[in-house]
Design an enzyme around this catalytic site. Structure first.
Site, PDB file in Angstrom:
ATOM      1  N   LEU A 124       8.726  -3.891   7.053  1.00  0.00           N
ATOM      2  CA  LEU A 124       8.145  -4.122   5.848  1.00  0.00           C
ATOM      3  C   LEU A 124       9.062  -3.884   4.936  1.00  0.00           C
ATOM      4  O   LEU A 124       9.530  -4.663   4.012  1.00  0.00           O
ATOM      5  CB  LEU A 124       6.741  -3.536   5.603  1.00  0.00           C
ATOM      6  CG  LEU A 124       5.901  -4.207   4.264  1.00  0.00           C
ATOM      7  CD1 LEU A 124       5.663  -5.731   4.218  1.00  0.00           C
ATOM      8  CD2 LEU A 124       4.588  -3.397   4.242  1.00  0.00           C
ATOM      9  N   THR A 125       9.366  -2.590   4.641  1.00  0.00           N
ATOM     10  CA  THR A 125      10.032  -1.930   3.560  1.00  0.00           C
ATOM     11  C   THR A 125      11.638  -2.500   3.460  1.00  0.00           C
ATOM     12  O   THR A 125      12.102  -2.611   4.502  1.00  0.00           O
ATOM     13  CB  THR A 125       9.949  -0.304   3.720  1.00  0.00           C
ATOM     14  OG1 THR A 125       8.594   0.033   3.882  1.00  0.00           O
ATOM     15  CG2 THR A 125      10.653   0.417   2.645  1.00  0.00           C
ATOM     16  N   GLY A 130       9.194  -1.071  -1.881  1.00  0.00           N
ATOM     17  CA  GLY A 130       8.557   0.213  -1.204  1.00  0.00           C
ATOM     18  C   GLY A 130       7.175  -0.008  -1.164  1.00  0.00           C
ATOM     19  O   GLY A 130       6.353  -0.856  -0.395  1.00  0.00           O
ATOM     20  N   ILE A 156      12.494   2.421   8.827  1.00  0.00           N
ATOM     21  CA  ILE A 156      11.683   1.779  10.146  1.00  0.00           C
ATOM     22  C   ILE A 156      11.626   2.731  10.945  1.00  0.00           C
ATOM     23  O   ILE A 156      12.496   3.222  11.797  1.00  0.00           O
ATOM     24  CB  ILE A 156      12.315   0.292  10.520  1.00  0.00           C
ATOM     25  CG1 ILE A 156      12.560  -0.534   9.397  1.00  0.00           C
ATOM     26  CG2 ILE A 156      11.427  -0.250  11.831  1.00  0.00           C
ATOM     27  CD1 ILE A 156      11.478  -1.028   8.551  1.00  0.00           C
ATOM     28  N   THR A 157      10.423   3.124  11.080  1.00  0.00           N
ATOM     29  CA  THR A 157      10.008   4.171  12.228  1.00  0.00           C
ATOM     30  C   THR A 157      10.237   3.770  13.604  1.00  0.00           C
ATOM     31  O   THR A 157       9.866   2.644  14.246  1.00  0.00           O
ATOM     32  CB  THR A 157       8.513   4.443  12.110  1.00  0.00           C
ATOM     33  OG1 THR A 157       8.335   5.217  11.001  1.00  0.00           O
ATOM     34  CG2 THR A 157       8.264   5.386  13.283  1.00  0.00           C
ATOM     35  N   GLY A 339       8.148  35.783   3.394  1.00  0.00           N
ATOM     36  CA  GLY A 339       9.651  35.248   3.509  1.00  0.00           C
ATOM     37  C   GLY A 339       9.682  34.899   5.045  1.00  0.00           C
ATOM     38  O   GLY A 339      10.424  33.874   5.248  1.00  0.00           O
ATOM     39  N   GLU A 362       3.322   4.560   4.623  1.00  0.00           N
ATOM     40  CA  GLU A 362       2.023   3.848   4.797  1.00  0.00           C
ATOM     41  C   GLU A 362       1.253   3.750   3.626  1.00  0.00           C
ATOM     42  O   GLU A 362       0.036   3.798   3.570  1.00  0.00           O
ATOM     43  CB  GLU A 362       1.539   4.300   6.142  1.00  0.00           C
ATOM     44  CG  GLU A 362       2.432   4.064   7.336  1.00  0.00           C
ATOM     45  CD  GLU A 362       1.598   3.582   8.455  1.00  0.00           C
ATOM     46  OE1 GLU A 362       0.428   3.014   8.515  1.00  0.00           O
ATOM     47  OE2 GLU A 362       2.354   3.797   9.688  1.00  0.00           O
ATOM     48  N   SER A 365       0.308   8.413  -2.232  1.00  0.00           N
ATOM     49  CA  SER A 365      -1.082   8.855  -2.458  1.00  0.00           C
ATOM     50  C   SER A 365      -1.226   7.808  -3.633  1.00  0.00           C
ATOM     51  O   SER A 365      -2.430   7.562  -4.070  1.00  0.00           O
ATOM     52  CB  SER A 365      -1.074  10.395  -2.882  1.00  0.00           C
ATOM     53  OG  SER A 365      -1.227  11.082  -1.886  1.00  0.00           O
TER      54      SER A 365
HETATM   55  N1  CAA Z   1      -6.367  -6.582   3.908  1.00  0.00           N
HETATM   56  C1  CAA Z   1      -6.544  -8.009   3.648  1.00  0.00           C
HETATM   57  N2  CAA Z   1      -6.017  -8.711   2.610  1.00  0.00           N
HETATM   58  C2  CAA Z   1      -5.614  -7.942   1.774  1.00  0.00           C
HETATM   59  C3  CAA Z   1      -5.485  -6.372   1.687  1.00  0.00           C
HETATM   60  C4  CAA Z   1      -6.117  -5.925   2.903  1.00  0.00           C
HETATM   61  N3  CAA Z   1      -6.109  -4.411   2.848  1.00  0.00           N
HETATM   62  N4  CAA Z   1      -5.107  -5.750   0.701  1.00  0.00           N
HETATM   63  C5  CAA Z   1      -4.563  -6.953  -0.154  1.00  0.00           C
HETATM   64  N5  CAA Z   1      -5.030  -8.359   0.387  1.00  0.00           N
HETATM   65  C6  CAA Z   1      -5.050  -9.683  -0.042  1.00  0.00           C
HETATM   66  C7  CAA Z   1      -5.580  -9.651  -1.427  1.00  0.00           C
HETATM   67  O1  CAA Z   1      -7.132 -10.082  -0.888  1.00  0.00           O
HETATM   68  C8  CAA Z   1      -4.921 -10.636  -2.010  1.00  0.00           C
HETATM   69  O2  CAA Z   1      -5.273 -12.122  -1.484  1.00  0.00           O
HETATM   70  P1  CAA Z   1      -5.307 -13.270  -2.298  1.00  0.00           P
HETATM   71  O3  CAA Z   1      -3.874 -13.511  -2.978  1.00  0.00           O
HETATM   72  O4  CAA Z   1      -5.848 -14.146  -1.513  1.00  0.00           O
HETATM   73  O5  CAA Z   1      -6.409 -13.146  -3.606  1.00  0.00           O
HETATM   74  C9  CAA Z   1      -3.627 -10.382  -1.828  1.00  0.00           C
HETATM   75  O6  CAA Z   1      -3.405  -9.817  -0.500  1.00  0.00           O
HETATM   76  C10 CAA Z   1      -2.687  -9.728  -2.406  1.00  0.00           C
HETATM   77  O7  CAA Z   1      -3.403  -8.486  -3.001  1.00  0.00           O
HETATM   78  P2  CAA Z   1      -3.061  -7.584  -4.096  1.00  0.00           P
HETATM   79  O8  CAA Z   1      -3.187  -8.502  -5.378  1.00  0.00           O
HETATM   80  O9  CAA Z   1      -4.147  -6.502  -4.166  1.00  0.00           O
HETATM   81  O10 CAA Z   1      -1.523  -7.172  -4.032  1.00  0.00           O
HETATM   82  P3  CAA Z   1      -0.661  -5.978  -4.952  1.00  0.00           P
HETATM   83  O11 CAA Z   1       0.536  -6.745  -4.888  1.00  0.00           O
HETATM   84  O12 CAA Z   1      -1.307  -5.820  -6.120  1.00  0.00           O
HETATM   85  O13 CAA Z   1      -0.554  -4.851  -3.750  1.00  0.00           O
HETATM   86  C11 CAA Z   1      -0.958  -2.812  -2.960  1.00  0.00           C
HETATM   87  C12 CAA Z   1      -1.563  -4.220  -3.578  1.00  0.00           C
HETATM   88  C13 CAA Z   1      -2.072  -2.017  -2.402  1.00  0.00           C
HETATM   89  C14 CAA Z   1      -0.259  -1.908  -3.918  1.00  0.00           C
HETATM   90  C15 CAA Z   1      -0.065  -2.998  -1.837  1.00  0.00           C
HETATM   91  O14 CAA Z   1       1.239  -3.385  -2.238  1.00  0.00           O
HETATM   92  C16 CAA Z   1       0.281  -1.845  -0.930  1.00  0.00           C
HETATM   93  O15 CAA Z   1      -0.472  -1.454  -0.108  1.00  0.00           O
HETATM   94  N6  CAA Z   1       1.295  -1.330  -1.138  1.00  0.00           N
HETATM   95  C17 CAA Z   1       1.962  -0.231  -0.193  1.00  0.00           C
HETATM   96  C18 CAA Z   1       2.875  -0.784   0.967  1.00  0.00           C
HETATM   97  C19 CAA Z   1       2.895   0.333   1.785  1.00  0.00           C
HETATM   98  O16 CAA Z   1       2.066   0.760   2.469  1.00  0.00           O
HETATM   99  N7  CAA Z   1       4.304   0.326   2.418  1.00  0.00           N
HETATM  100  C20 CAA Z   1       4.539   1.280   3.529  1.00  0.00           C
HETATM  101  C21 CAA Z   1       5.440   0.829   4.569  1.00  0.00           C
HETATM  102  S1  CAA Z   1       5.309   0.725   6.167  1.00  0.00           S
HETATM  103  C22 CAA Z   1       5.652   2.199   6.637  1.00  0.00           C
HETATM  104  O17 CAA Z   1       5.574   3.280   6.029  1.00  0.00           O
HETATM  105  C23 CAA Z   1       5.349   2.364   8.150  1.00  0.00           C
HETATM  106  C24 CAA Z   1       6.268   3.695   8.843  1.00  0.00           C
HETATM  107  O18 CAA Z   1       7.168   3.189   9.481  1.00  0.00           O
HETATM  108  C25 CAA Z   1       5.351   5.003   8.785  1.00  0.00           C
END
Ligand code: CAA
Length: 379
Positions: A124-125, A130, A156-157, A339, A362, A365
């Site tokens: 995703l990232t 991010g 990407i993990t 230490g 993921e 905070s």
């Molecule tokens: N489940 C289903 N649908 C969801 C949802 C969920 N949990 N969260 C949001 N949606 C849907 C909403 O309902 C909305 O739908 P509609 O357009 O139909 O209304 C749409 O998605 C957009 O939602 P938001 O307006 O809430 O979206 P936003 O742009 O404001 O983002 C956010 C919200 C919570 C900040 C989100 O972008 C987010 O979680 N960001 C963090 C990303 C992340 O965790 N990245 C980690 C990368 S992966 C990784 O780290 C893996 C690894 O290898 C360890």
């Protein structure tokens, strides 16, 4: 912990503990020092059913469910946090197919992912996307009989070892989260390659890499779900992923407390064991209380998932609380070591570095607080 676990859930936790004790813990320090990705141990986790715990048995998974998954992942994390993030992302990588894949895709991939024959990752990232994946730029253009993908994913993990990539890419003109779609990309697809490996503070036995797509042709049938459904698919997968990272953090916290208690009961200062000082006792009391609370948050989010109920808010709460707790516990456990804790001779040094990632990936905070606050305010 007074959460009523079934005999089967307890058994899964014990099986994972036994495996971790024999086949992970003795090697964890060496793997991390040498940055060895423990592929044979990961494959073994596949044969034990630990990589497809949400996958129903009809698709070759263990179908053990989220509560069992959290118990097992904690045990793996207690032994080695790097191996735990591998297990977590491997399980996460089955979610898009499970929830949005068609029958053919499920039959083709789920059994292989669950058994460990194929290792799945989640892409995703990007460099400029991010916390805000709606800003991602990688493009998948419709070329009639295939999609043509160009762009780069980062952080990407286990991307360097993955046989299957869950790719989220832009398939339309919208610059936000509307025109994103999910795809499966198999290792070996021309135009897909693995780029630079990150040199990380911790989790050094987990392989974190860049994935590069240059005129990469993806068959049309590799679209997962509907066109434009990619953001929702990613968020749904992350809801499950966050329970996994919360469990990883909990396992790290337990390991840190164990090291602190052991050290405090051996180390003498001012003619007394340091465990007899109230300053140390209070730190340990806070650790134990936090671990108990985090454990209940994790199980309660997992239980909602197992019941098929919404759990987005609870997954974020568990991830937020457990990851911040792991860092507090790691900080104080290292403090108790004085230490010595700052040297590589003591395990707490590795644990403290490993804990740090859990409040970041993921969803930081801060992102978890956005998810929780939006949900509370919606009520
Ligand atoms: N489940 C289903 N649908 C969801 C949802 C969920 N949990 N969260 C949001 N949606 C849907 C909403 O309902 C909305 O739908 P509609 O357009 O139909 O209304 C749409 O998605 C957009 O939602 P938001 O307006 O809430 O979206 P936003 O742009 O404001 O983002 C956010 C919200 C919570 C900040 C989100 O972008 C987010 O979680 N960001 C963090 C990303 C992340 O965790 N990245 C980690 C990368 S992966 C990784 O780290 C893996 C690894 O290898 C360890």
């Amino acid at each position: 912990m007074s959460f009523h676990l079934t005999a089967e859930q307890k058994m899964v936790g014990l099986m994972a503990r036994d495996f971790a004790k024999k086949e992970i813990e003795p090697f964890a320090s060496k793997w991390e020092k040498e940055e060895t990705f423990p592929l044979p141990a990961v494959k073994k986790m596949g044969t034990l059913g630990l990589l497809g715990m949400m996958v129903p048995t009809e698709y070759g998974g263990s179908g053990a469910g989220a509560v069992s998954y959290c118990l097992a992942l904690q045990e793996i994390a207690y032994a080695c946090a790097s191996t735990a993030v591998t297990m977590s992302v491997a399980n996460l990588s089955t979610e898009p197919l499970l929830k949005f894949g068609n029958q053919e895709q499920k039959e083709k991939y789920l059994t292989r992912l669950a058994s460990g024959e194929m290792l799945g990752c989640f892409a995703l990232t990007e460099p400029s996307a991010g916390s805000d994946p709606g800003g991602l730029q990688i493009k998948a253009e419709d070329k009639g009989d295939h999609y043509l993908v160009n762009g780069t994913k980062i952080f990407i993990t286990h991307g360097g070892y993955a046989d299957l990539v869950n790719l989220i890419a832009r398939t339309g003109p919208d610059k936000g989260n509307k025109d994103l779609s999910a795809f499966i990309v198999e290792k070996g697809t021309p135009g897909f390659s693995v780029g630079a490996k990150e040199d990380k503070l911790g989790l050094r036995a987990s392989n974190t890499v860049e994935l590069i797509f240059e005129d990469c042709k993806i068959p049309k049938e590799n679209l997962v779900g509907r066109l434009g459904q990619g953001f929702k698919i990613a968020m749904t997968a992350l809801d499950s992923g966050r329970i996994g990272i919360a469990s990883q953090a909990l396992g790290i916290a337990r390991a840190c407390m164990n090291e602190a208690v052991r050290y405090a009961k051996e180390r003498k200062q001012f003619g007394r064991l340091i465990s007899s000082f109230q300053a140390i006792q209070w730190m340990i009391a806070d650790m134990a209380t936090g671990i108990e609370a985090a454990g209940l948050l994790v199980l309660s989010a997992a239980d909602l998932k197992d019941q098929g109920l919404p759990f987005t808010r609870e997954a974020s709460m568990a991830k937020l609380f457990a990851s911040e707790l792991a860092n507090r516990v790691a900080y104080n456990a290292l403090q108790i070591h004085g230490g010595y804790g700052y040297t590589k001779e003591f395990k707490i040094e590795r644990l403290a570095r490993d804990a740090r990632a859990t409040t970041i990936y993921e969803g930081t905070s801060e992102v978890q607080r956005i998810v929780i606050a939006r949900d509370v305010l919606k009520d």
